[in-house]
Design a protein around this motif. Structure first.
Motif, PDB file in Angstrom:
ATOM      1  N   UNK A   1      13.465  69.114  67.857  1.00  0.00           N
ATOM      2  CA  UNK A   1      12.901  69.212  69.206  1.00  0.00           C
ATOM      3  C   UNK A   1      13.621  68.383  70.259  1.00  0.00           C
ATOM      4  N   UNK A   2      14.317  67.308  69.834  1.00  0.00           N
ATOM      5  CA  UNK A   2      14.893  66.396  70.819  1.00  0.00           C
ATOM      6  C   UNK A   2      16.424  66.286  70.742  1.00  0.00           C
ATOM      7  N   UNK A   3      16.951  66.182  69.527  1.00  0.00           N
ATOM      8  CA  UNK A   3      18.387  65.929  69.382  1.00  0.00           C
ATOM      9  C   UNK A   3      19.202  67.218  69.382  1.00  0.00           C
ATOM     10  N   UNK A   4      18.851  68.146  68.517  1.00  0.00           N
ATOM     11  CA  UNK A   4      19.674  69.331  68.336  1.00  0.00           C
ATOM     12  C   UNK A   4      19.742  70.240  69.561  1.00  0.00           C
ATOM     13  N   UNK A   5      18.665  70.415  70.333  1.00  0.00           N
ATOM     14  CA  UNK A   5      18.787  71.260  71.525  1.00  0.00           C
ATOM     15  C   UNK A   5      19.905  70.801  72.470  1.00  0.00           C
ATOM     16  N   UNK A   6      20.124  69.502  72.568  1.00  0.00           N
ATOM     17  CA  UNK A   6      21.197  68.980  73.414  1.00  0.00           C
ATOM     18  C   UNK A   6      22.543  68.989  72.692  1.00  0.00           C
ATOM     19  N   UNK A   7      22.532  68.630  71.419  1.00  0.00           N
ATOM     20  CA  UNK A   7      23.772  68.508  70.662  1.00  0.00           C
ATOM     21  C   UNK A   7      24.449  69.866  70.463  1.00  0.00           C
ATOM     22  N   UNK A   8      23.677  70.895  70.225  1.00  0.00           N
ATOM     23  CA  UNK A   8      24.294  72.208  69.970  1.00  0.00           C
ATOM     24  C   UNK A   8      24.941  72.799  71.230  1.00  0.00           C
ATOM     25  N   UNK A   9      24.502  72.348  72.403  1.00  0.00           N
ATOM     26  CA  UNK A   9      25.155  72.791  73.636  1.00  0.00           C
ATOM     27  C   UNK A   9      26.577  72.221  73.720  1.00  0.00           C
ATOM     28  N   UNK A  10      26.746  71.016  73.207  1.00  0.00           N
ATOM     29  CA  UNK A  10      28.046  70.336  73.272  1.00  0.00           C
ATOM     30  C   UNK A  10      29.009  70.847  72.210  1.00  0.00           C
ATOM     31  N   UNK A  11      28.460  71.309  71.069  1.00  0.00           N
ATOM     32  CA  UNK A  11      29.296  71.721  69.925  1.00  0.00           C
ATOM     33  C   UNK A  11      28.841  73.101  69.443  1.00  0.00           C
ATOM     34  N   UNK A  12      29.273  74.159  70.124  1.00  0.00           N
ATOM     35  CA  UNK A  12      28.776  75.510  69.833  1.00  0.00           C
ATOM     36  C   UNK A  12      29.181  76.063  68.471  1.00  0.00           C
ATOM     37  N   UNK A  13      30.109  75.422  67.767  1.00  0.00           N
ATOM     38  CA  UNK A  13      30.530  75.917  66.453  1.00  0.00           C
ATOM     39  C   UNK A  13      29.895  75.148  65.287  1.00  0.00           C
ATOM     40  N   UNK A  14      29.100  74.147  65.595  1.00  0.00           N
ATOM     41  CA  UNK A  14      28.511  73.306  64.539  1.00  0.00           C
ATOM     42  C   UNK A  14      27.100  73.768  64.193  1.00  0.00           C
TER      43      UNK A  14
END
Length: 412
Positions: free
Chosen positions: A223-236
């Motif tokens: 809910x908090x980390x991945x929504x932001x992190x996946x925007x930065x790293x679209x292949x991860x």
């Protein structure tokens, strides 16, 4: 000590593939076998399909009943030289019976972590307030500290918690022994053969979901980390592993968001080593975190919180980043995932930390010496622990009659 016998009392069976606690118990078993002890393992739990095959190590295993005098006959027949209680609740249940039937047996408590600390931090987190030491003075703390005093030795996994016991609860250091999760020399010898930066991909989290801090971590990641992190790293991808996932955990699986609930890992080594970074936004808990130690061993840098890293690194640099703020946590994860030189440097930090702070040869000889001392000086050791003698006396009076009452009630 040749021809000596160890009785282990636990509320669970040994599951080294399910939790760090299971791995630690297997380490203790192998240590005692290496110094000549035969072992009887007794649990109050029903059989588990994921339990380690103790018979393969020549260990007797038994199921024992709570509040049942049949244990008296059982422990009298075993006649152990040492009884190891796996967490303080087992000492509460069976300690007085051990004293009654085997008064000369050394009583050792393995805490894993301080339950009073874990519970107090959880309470503070749930209430949204800053944790303070005064929150530790609870009924759980009274029970747990009393159990420590009643035992001859308590194994502590965290230096932070040892200091807490000595300074806040005034427990004599002679009753405590620091024994972290240990890493075998053979495993340390594999450090130069771990997968490289380019051979790895994705983020990973791993943890037994019967342990609430792990469930909380997954919620924060989702809910908090991945929504932001996946925007930065679209292949991860974000890969979540853990034993005993509930339906509410499985429902978080979302391939469109690249958030995958994988369930139980057949090999923690494989899933951690194949990931480029391990994420553990731990908000409450105690002890040291097995997942973070495993990440160091398998050459996987980590991002965690101050509570996650607590008592693990001493004065050494962390194998990644420590961040309590979500924005800093995400930024740290991006750096580790993207910058190979940074990744290599912090990977080496982890290897050095394991060698210096968790190598088995640094602890096991001293533990053997400590047990030898207790065997030779048990009477004087107990006389120096008058509070423990006092608590044992009153526990024998109160718990004895309460247990008898429960046993009679259960017969009706």
């Amino acid at each position: 000590m040749q021809n000596s016998k160890l009785l282990i009392l636990s509320s669970v069976w040994v599951e080294p593939k399910s939790s760090a606690a299971g791995g630690r118990m297997l380490q203790l078993i192998k240590f005692f076998q290496s110094i000549g002890y035969s072992i009887v393992y007794a649990s109050t739990a029903s059989e588990s399909e994921f339990a380690f095959d103790l018979n393969a190590l020549g260990i007797e295993s038994h199921v024992v009943q709570l509040n049942d005098s049949s244990f008296d006959g059982f422990v009298s027949e075993v006649q152990p030289n040492i009884v190891l209680f796996d967490r303080f609740m087992l000492e509460e249940q069976f300690g007085w019976r051990v004293v009654q039937n085997c008064p000369d047996a050394i009583r050792i408590l393995d805490t894993e972590d301080l339950h009073c600390l874990r519970n107090a931090r959880k309470g503070a987190y749930k209430k949204g307030v800053l944790f303070q030491n005064e929150m530790l003075f609870t009924d759980v703390a009274k029970r747990e500290i009393a159990s420590i005093f009643r035992c001859d030795l308590t194994l502590m996994i965290s230096e932070f918690e040892m200091a807490l016991l000595e300074n806040l609860f005034k427990v004599d250091r002679g009753l405590l022994y620091y024994l972290p999760i240990l890493i075998e020399n053979e495993t340390i010898g594999k450090f130069d053969r771990r997968l490289s930066f380019s051979q790895r991909k994705d983020f990973v989290f791993i943890g037994n979901f019967l342990h609430e801090p792990n469930w909380n971590c997954v919620q924060i990641l989702k809910n908090e980390i991945w929504p932001e992190l996946r925007k930065c790293l679209p292949d991860a991808n974000m890969l979540i592993y853990g034993a005993y996932p509930s339906q509410k955990i499985l429902q978080l699986h979302n391939p469109k968001e690249r958030f995958f609930i994988k369930g139980r890992a057949e090999s923690a080594e494989d899933v951690i080593e194949n990931a480029r970074v391990l994420l553990a936004p731990i908000r409450f808990g105690a002890g040291i975190k097995g997942k973070l130690l495993e990440a160091m061993v398998y050459g996987t840098p980590t991002v965690t919180t101050a509570i996650g890293a607590e008592a693990m690194y001493g004065n050494l640099p962390w194998n990644g980043f420590i961040a309590d703020d979500n924005q800093a946590f995400v930024a740290s994860a991006v750096v580790l995932y993207s910058e190979e030189e940074v990744w290599k440097n912090v990977q080496q930090n982890g290897f050095e930390m394991v060698k210096e702070r968790f190598a088995e040869h640094s602890y096991l000889y001293d533990l053997q010496t400590k047990i030898g001392y207790l065997n030779a000086n048990l009477k004087s050791h107990r006389q120096q622990n008058f509070i423990g003698m006092l608590l044992q006396h009153h526990t024998m009076q109160s718990t004895h009659y309460m247990s008898k009452w429960i046993e009679e009630k259960n017969k009706k």
